[in-house]
Scaffold this motif. Sequence first.
Motif, PDB file in Angstrom:
ATOM      1  N   PHE A  38     -11.405  25.644  10.686  1.00  0.00           N
ATOM      2  CA  PHE A  38     -11.904  25.726  12.051  1.00  0.00           C
ATOM      3  C   PHE A  38     -11.218  26.888  12.741  1.00  0.00           C
ATOM      4  CE2 PHE A  38      -7.963  23.657  13.126  1.00  0.00           C
ATOM      5  CZ  PHE A  38      -7.832  22.604  12.238  1.00  0.00           C
ATOM      6  N   PRO A  39     -11.726  27.344  13.885  1.00  0.00           N
ATOM      7  CA  PRO A  39     -11.162  28.533  14.535  1.00  0.00           C
ATOM      8  C   PRO A  39      -9.666  28.393  14.851  1.00  0.00           C
ATOM      9  CG  PRO A  39     -13.270  27.998  15.497  1.00  0.00           C
ATOM     10  CD  PRO A  39     -12.929  26.855  14.581  1.00  0.00           C
ATOM     11  N   ALA A  40      -8.954  29.526  14.783  1.00  0.00           N
ATOM     12  CA  ALA A  40      -7.500  29.542  14.962  1.00  0.00           C
ATOM     13  C   ALA A  40      -7.154  29.531  16.444  1.00  0.00           C
ATOM     14  CB  ALA A  40      -6.905  30.770  14.277  1.00  0.00           C
ATOM     15  N   LEU A  41      -7.322  28.374  17.076  1.00  0.00           N
ATOM     16  CA  LEU A  41      -7.071  28.239  18.509  1.00  0.00           C
ATOM     17  C   LEU A  41      -5.817  27.431  18.809  1.00  0.00           C
ATOM     18  CD1 LEU A  41     -10.751  27.492  19.617  1.00  0.00           C
ATOM     19  CD2 LEU A  41      -9.515  29.656  19.839  1.00  0.00           C
ATOM     20  N   LEU A  42      -5.211  26.830  17.786  1.00  0.00           N
ATOM     21  CA  LEU A  42      -3.981  26.039  17.927  1.00  0.00           C
ATOM     22  C   LEU A  42      -4.117  24.944  18.975  1.00  0.00           C
ATOM     23  CD1 LEU A  42      -1.173  28.770  17.585  1.00  0.00           C
ATOM     24  CD2 LEU A  42      -2.084  27.194  15.866  1.00  0.00           C
ATOM     25  N   ASN A  43      -5.255  24.276  18.981  1.00  0.00           N
ATOM     26  CA  ASN A  43      -5.462  23.214  19.959  1.00  0.00           C
ATOM     27  C   ASN A  43      -5.753  21.858  19.326  1.00  0.00           C
ATOM     28  OD1 ASN A  43      -8.001  23.718  18.989  1.00  0.00           O
ATOM     29  ND2 ASN A  43      -8.945  24.183  20.961  1.00  0.00           N
ATOM     30  N   GLN A  44      -5.605  21.763  17.994  1.00  0.00           N
ATOM     31  CA  GLN A  44      -5.810  20.483  17.337  1.00  0.00           C
ATOM     32  C   GLN A  44      -5.014  20.412  16.035  1.00  0.00           C
ATOM     33  OE1 GLN A  44      -9.769  19.874  15.539  1.00  0.00           O
ATOM     34  NE2 GLN A  44     -10.278  21.954  16.180  1.00  0.00           N
ATOM     35  N   GLN A  45      -4.551  19.214  15.731  1.00  0.00           N
ATOM     36  CA  GLN A  45      -3.829  18.955  14.495  1.00  0.00           C
ATOM     37  C   GLN A  45      -4.778  19.195  13.320  1.00  0.00           C
ATOM     38  OE1 GLN A  45      -3.982  16.356  12.045  1.00  0.00           O
ATOM     39  NE2 GLN A  45      -1.964  16.647  11.183  1.00  0.00           N
ATOM     40  N   PRO A  46      -4.368  19.888  12.238  1.00  0.00           N
ATOM     41  CA  PRO A  46      -2.997  20.195  11.818  1.00  0.00           C
ATOM     42  C   PRO A  46      -2.448  21.545  12.280  1.00  0.00           C
ATOM     43  CG  PRO A  46      -4.493  20.672  10.029  1.00  0.00           C
ATOM     44  CD  PRO A  46      -5.329  20.125  11.144  1.00  0.00           C
ATOM     45  N   PHE A  47      -3.174  22.341  13.031  1.00  0.00           N
ATOM     46  CA  PHE A  47      -2.715  23.592  13.616  1.00  0.00           C
ATOM     47  C   PHE A  47      -2.450  24.683  12.587  1.00  0.00           C
ATOM     48  CE2 PHE A  47      -1.010  20.114  16.295  1.00  0.00           C
ATOM     49  CZ  PHE A  47      -1.703  20.354  17.462  1.00  0.00           C
ATOM     50  N   PHE A  48      -1.453  24.459  11.704  1.00  0.00           N
ATOM     51  CA  PHE A  48      -0.980  25.491  10.794  1.00  0.00           C
ATOM     52  C   PHE A  48      -1.194  25.109   9.330  1.00  0.00           C
ATOM     53  CE2 PHE A  48       1.609  26.118  14.633  1.00  0.00           C
ATOM     54  CZ  PHE A  48       1.454  27.482  14.842  1.00  0.00           C
TER      55      PHE A  48
END
Length: 293
Positions: A38-48
């Motif tokens: 999914f898009p790299a928005l860092l707004n949902q788990q798992p993030f990284f």
Amino acid sequence: MEHYPTTNRIPVNKYVLLFLYIFVIQIGLFGQQFANGFPALLNQQPFFNDTLIQKKGIHQITTSVMYKSPNEKIVFSAETAVFIFNKIGKVEKWEHTNRSGVLSSSQYYFSNKGYLATEHIISSNSNILKSYIYDENGMITAIQKADATTAKTIQEDKFSYDVFSKFQYKKYWLNNENLTYKYTLVDVDKEGRKKEERTRFIRGASRETTYYTYHNGWLVSYAHNIKETTRREVKYQLEYSKNGNLLTMNESIDGAQVTHYEYLYEGGLLIAILQKNINSQRIKITKFKYLFF
């Protein structure tokens, strides 16, 4: 030294670059830092990407935010985020402070199989426990949401599945009477990654479709279509270096670009995200700092 594409390049001035201490941009050996799919928005788990986090021995990532508008000085924001990882690279805790200085957090607990078992969400007006229940194939069959203070169940979402082949299955959303009110038909590729999701409600005209496109193992396009009374499409297009690190991402709505992202690296780790609003030309600068085990 990686060469960034010139198309839609953010014109960051030398003072911003000096402030960020970006002197050498280089790509790491372990590939993409973000979770794939999914898009790299860092707004949902798992993030990284937990494999990279584990290999690098990262224990904590802290972000800070500032803004740069055309012809104006840099403005510092109260926005921050803290990601805390365990030794196998999974996010155990995410703390987020918004622009008003209000803190919220999520604590993540995992099963012995590595599945997300419980999420403890604390905000200014809620204290919630979300529990995830799986079948023998690792598919989520229920999500139970409860008040962490009273242990009273607030909501329960239940799911069932029909598996047609290793490349297609159908997910059903069930109400309190175990009747289907929504379903999603999911197509996957030979690597087990989602290619297309088509969601329909049993009643009404609302429908959603999401398309995923991959290249060399990484997500390069994510398009989400919603049709209620009118159709709306949100699309993300991602570009990577030859070593697999995300370089740029463009967000468009109904074909018009609204946001451009650039991802900057040093020593194989992400050090900044530059997020440009196309209409206002304002740039959001998110800096990353690391602590290691």
